[in-house]
Design a protein around this motif. Structure first.
Motif, PDB file in Angstrom:
ATOM      1  N   PHE A  43      -8.759 -12.694  28.884  1.00 23.56           N
ATOM      2  CA  PHE A  43      -9.881 -13.965  28.524  1.00 23.56           C
ATOM      3  C   PHE A  43      -9.178 -14.632  27.219  1.00 23.56           C
ATOM      4  O   PHE A  43      -8.483 -13.821  26.658  1.00 23.56           O
ATOM      5  N   LYS A  83     -14.189 -17.680  25.726  1.00 21.44           N
ATOM      6  CA  LYS A  83     -14.501 -16.527  26.321  1.00 21.44           C
ATOM      7  C   LYS A  83     -15.059 -17.280  27.976  1.00 21.44           C
ATOM      8  O   LYS A  83     -15.223 -16.142  28.862  1.00 21.44           O
ATOM      9  N   TYR A 142     -10.031 -17.422  31.435  1.00 22.29           N
ATOM     10  CA  TYR A 142      -9.292 -16.149  31.837  1.00 22.29           C
ATOM     11  C   TYR A 142      -7.970 -16.820  32.250  1.00 22.29           C
ATOM     12  O   TYR A 142      -7.689 -17.792  32.705  1.00 22.29           O
ATOM     13  N   THR A 196     -13.732 -14.530  39.132  1.00 21.49           N
ATOM     14  CA  THR A 196     -12.283 -14.926  38.972  1.00 21.49           C
ATOM     15  C   THR A 196     -11.694 -15.334  40.456  1.00 21.49           C
ATOM     16  O   THR A 196     -12.417 -15.241  41.446  1.00 21.49           O
TER      17      THR A 196
END
Length: 797
Positions: A351, A356, A359, A390
């Motif tokens: 991250f 946060k 990524y 992701t």
């Protein structure tokens, strides 16, 4: 007083009458939810009439003019017999069980919902070819028509006071996803445990405990792999490390979703007119009704004079999916076992320390995708969770050092799930079959197929990822570097394949099948120990000419060949130990053992328990420090650790002797005493502690655990003592084992065998509830093809 007495008499009579009335009403409701077995039903979307025949076991034969009509009818039949079980499978994958079972199922749903399988199924449907989308549409139509045709909703919904939801097209893909979970999840989770071990153990010890190979290694291709050398005292010395008692470090559960399949070339098969013989028994958690559904599809296409385009396929279907999973179509017979290659990887996610919600991806910092998933809970408020994804996949776990992990799984890749399996219905040769299954979207399987011409073939069925060579796929890795990770699908031309071996024999049993170079392509998802595979192989090479009876006998082989050396070790340990009345009794029992995992065997149960105690004690001693540092740590399944343990017992190095023992003899004597003590906890003489007592069937209906015991027993199968165990062809535990057994030669289906536990119907008042289960228990199989029709149902437009 007399008036009071009369009042209570009438009151009790009224209450008893009301109770009987309630019981009778409940019985009528349940009776009304029975499937329709004969007569005529109108299904407006059919293009022509279709017949459904059932034999004495409830095996279904569906005859129609085209695949879509037969698919609608199969959906109709599946729904009437098994809708609740279909519903559980789609809900298990989608994370929707709490809507039926309430807050008790919420933890399961929260874990499953992180994968967003329903959303993925909806997306994948759009990517399927038109003919497969038409199959899904037809199947959905049939399922919902079958459900709507019941006079009363299926009885489990009466018991749970819930309503069934209609079947959607994506629900079929969810059922397939559910099989991915069943067959792959243990391998996926295993890698997380391996990461802990690698981080915490000296490298030589890690390699020694987690390797593949050794004396039981039995690949189809290549030579057995050598086991790594034993770690030296400089690497590890546990002999002086006294550890506190740690609960739950190791539970040695060696049951694993798997199977046996083997085939004999036509030249070695008797009475098959040159056709190959194919045997299959798929090992899964057992339930009532059985996972599979005995099915025959007969399709005589209108206006098509080519007999090769007519379909006559017999085998098992999976309710929820319009396909024959394994079976025979008069030209080929095919079979599956779980391949245990590596078909999922874990990606370490970095991250942005300042944000946060970002990524590090393959093209730099990227925003996380977030989804709000709402889980409906029966009789409780809904629960909403946030799912983070992701470019590789959803974040669903953490590495040993707390780094978030995203999962990359073949199930979630474009092309990873499809209905290509239905194309096997028309395949006529082993080569056609191989070309089909290598592009089929299912959990990757060992595929063994034989054809009417006598050819046999093994390959991998299912998609195989093409990996870059710059990371270790057994461990979580950083994929942010360029050209790291999965580079698409492996080309079918590069799939491993064995066709017509010189021996005329093929076999797999969840062990490594390929050589060391090909293993780099398929990967290691936790192959089973090769003892079962070796015993099957040795049985096959002990016969020159084969009948179907010979192959079925191999499936029932419960000789405990693997345990012979443990038997000798225990006997030697008892003879060297201080003699007691009990140890003397055990020596006599052991000396009279016939070498089988038989239900009446006391010796087998003792030997098995002794092995468990030895392995558990050594592995616990070697990994206890990890548990101290990481209380949540659970030792991953080390299916081949037997090799490491036996090498230690052969060499007996002082530095690997668990603390508190003066020598290895004392350690083994302690393990023997603990084995005896555990058996003595039960009442009665230790010499009556049979294997059948411990290995009694526990094959239950999924809803019986929520019912009173007096009622649940009417849903569950009897607690029959069962022969067999792990590490032998007849795999068996109380609730795990052969979900079916079949032996068949294509074109000679009339002479084949089939049996399965748990029965065909999901309705306890059906004549087919538990049908065939007694044959499965006794090892007396039923014919492969359905028998004479008992009921005929006609569906008309």
């Amino acid at each position: 007083m007399k008036k009071h007495s009369q009042f209570f008499h009438y009151a009790f009579a009224a209450l008893a009458g009301c109770s009987l009335l309630l019981i009778f009403s409940a019985w009528l409701l349940i009776l009304a939810s029975l499937p329709q077995y004969d007569g005529t039903v109108q299904l407006s979307s059919l293009s022509a009439p279709v017949t459904v025949e059932r034999d004495a076991l409830g095996s279904v034969t569906i005859s129609g003019k085209n695949r879509l009509d037969v698919t609608k009818t199969l959906g109709f039949v599946h729904a009437q017999e098994r809708f609740f079980e279909m519903d559980l499978m789609r809900r298990q994958a989608a994370g929707e069980l709490a809507a039926i079972f309430g807050e008790g199922a919420l933890p399961l749903d929260m874990a499953s919902r992180k994968y967003r399988m329903r959303a993925r199924a909806q997306q994948f449907i759009q990517e399927l070819p038109d003919d497969q989308q038409q199959l899904l549409k037809a199947y959905r139509t049939g399922v919902n028509a079958g459900l709507d045709s019941l006079a009363v909703r299926p009885y489990p919904y009466l018991l749970t006071r819930t309503q069934p939801s209609e079947w959607l097209k994506e629900d079929t893909l969810l059922v397939i996803f559910s099989m991915f979970v069943t067959l792959n999840e243990s391998s996926n989770r295993r890698e997380l445990g391996l990461s802990y071990l690698r981080a915490e153990l000296p490298d030589n010890l890690f390699q020694f405990l987690t390797a593949s190979g050794g004396s039981w290694d039995m690949p189809l291709m290549g030579e057995p792999l050598e086991w790594p050398p034993m770690p030296t005292a400089n690497d590890v010395d546990i002999s002086t490390k006294t550890m506190p008692l740690l609960a739950g470090v190791l539970e040695l559960d060696e049951s694993m979703p798997g199977s046996n399949n083997f085939a004999i070339a036509g030249e070695l098969a008797s009475a098959t007119d040159g056709a190959a013989l194919v045997a299959n028994d798929m090992h899964l958690t057992l339930r009532v009704p059985n996972l599979w559904f005995r099915t025959r599809l007969l399709i005589a296409h209108e206006n098509n004079q080519n007999p090769n385009q007519h379909i006559d396929v017999t085998g098992i279907s999976l309710p929820g999916v319009p396909a024959i999973v394994i079976g025979s179509n008069r030209h080929i017979a095919w079979s599956f076992t779980n391949s245990y290659g590596d078909f999922a990887d874990w990606v370490r996610v970095t991250f942005d320390p300042d944000d946060k919600l970002r990524y590090l991806g393959t093209s730099g910092w990227q925003p996380l995708k977030t989804f709000q998933e709402t889980i409906h809970v029966r009789n409780a408020p809904a629960k909403t969770i946030t799912v983070r994804e992701t470019e590789w996949g959803p974040i669903v776990a953490h590495d040993h050092d707390g780094v978030p992990l995203a999962i990359v799984w073949t199930a979630f890749q474009p092309g990873g799930v499809n209905l290509n399996l239905t194309d096997l219905e028309l395949a006529q040769t082993v080569d056609e079959a191989a070309a089909i299954v290598q592009l089929t979207g299912i959990p990757a399987q060992n595929f063994i197929v034989g054809d009417k011409q006598g050819n046999i073939l093994w390959t991998i069925a299912g998609r195989i990822p093409l990996r870059s060579d710059n990371f270790d796929p057994r461990m979580p890795a950083d994929w942010a570097a360029p050209d790291t990770g999965w580079l698409g699908w492996l080309n079918p031309a590069d799939y491993p394949l064995v066709r017509n071996p010189d021996t005329g024999r093929l076999w797999t049993a969840n062990t490594r099948t390929v050589d060391s170079e090909t293993l780099k392509i398929i990967g290691d998802g936790g192959y089973d120990l090769g003892a079962r595979s070796k015993q099957i192989r040795d049985n096959l090479f002990a016969i020159d000419q084969f009948t179907a009876d010979d192959l079925f006998a191999i499936q029932l082989d419960h000789r405990a060949v693997f345990f012979i050396r443990w038997h000798a070790l225990l006997l030697a340990t008892l003879k060297q130990s201080t003699q007691t009345a009990t140890s003397g009794q055990l020596e006599q029992v052991l000396e009279n053992w016939d070498g089988h995992a038989a239900v009446e065997s006391v010796a087998y149960r003792i030997v098995r328990s002794f092995r468990y105690e030895v392995i558990k004690s050594i592995l616990t001693a070697l990994t206890a420090e990890i548990k101290l540092r990481h209380p949540a740590f659970q030792l991953p399944q080390l299916n081949q650790a037997e090799h490491a343990i036996w090498l230690i017992l052969e060499e007996r190095p002082a530095h690997l002797l668990p603390a508190n023992y003066g020598n290895w003899d004392a350690f083994l004597a302690h393990c023997a005493n603990r084995t005896i003590a555990a058996l003595q906890q039960q009442s009665g003489d230790i010499t009556v502690r049979t294997w059948g007592e411990d290995n009694a069937a526990h094959i239950n209906h999924p809803i019986s655990q929520h019912l009173p015991k007096w009622l649940a027993k009417y849903l569950d199968m009897p607690a029959d003592p069962l022969p067999g165990d792990v590490h032998m062809p007849r795999i068996q535990s109380p609730s795990f084992g052969a979900s079916q057994r079949s032996v068949v030669a294509p074109g000679k289906e009339e002479e084949g065998y089939f049996d399965m536990p748990g029965g065909q119907s999901g309705h306890p008042l059906s004549p087919y509830y538990g049908s065939g289960h007694a044959n499965w228990v006794s090892g007396k199989p039923t014919p492969f093809l359905p028998g004479k029709s008992e009921y005929i149902l006609r569906l008309v437009p």
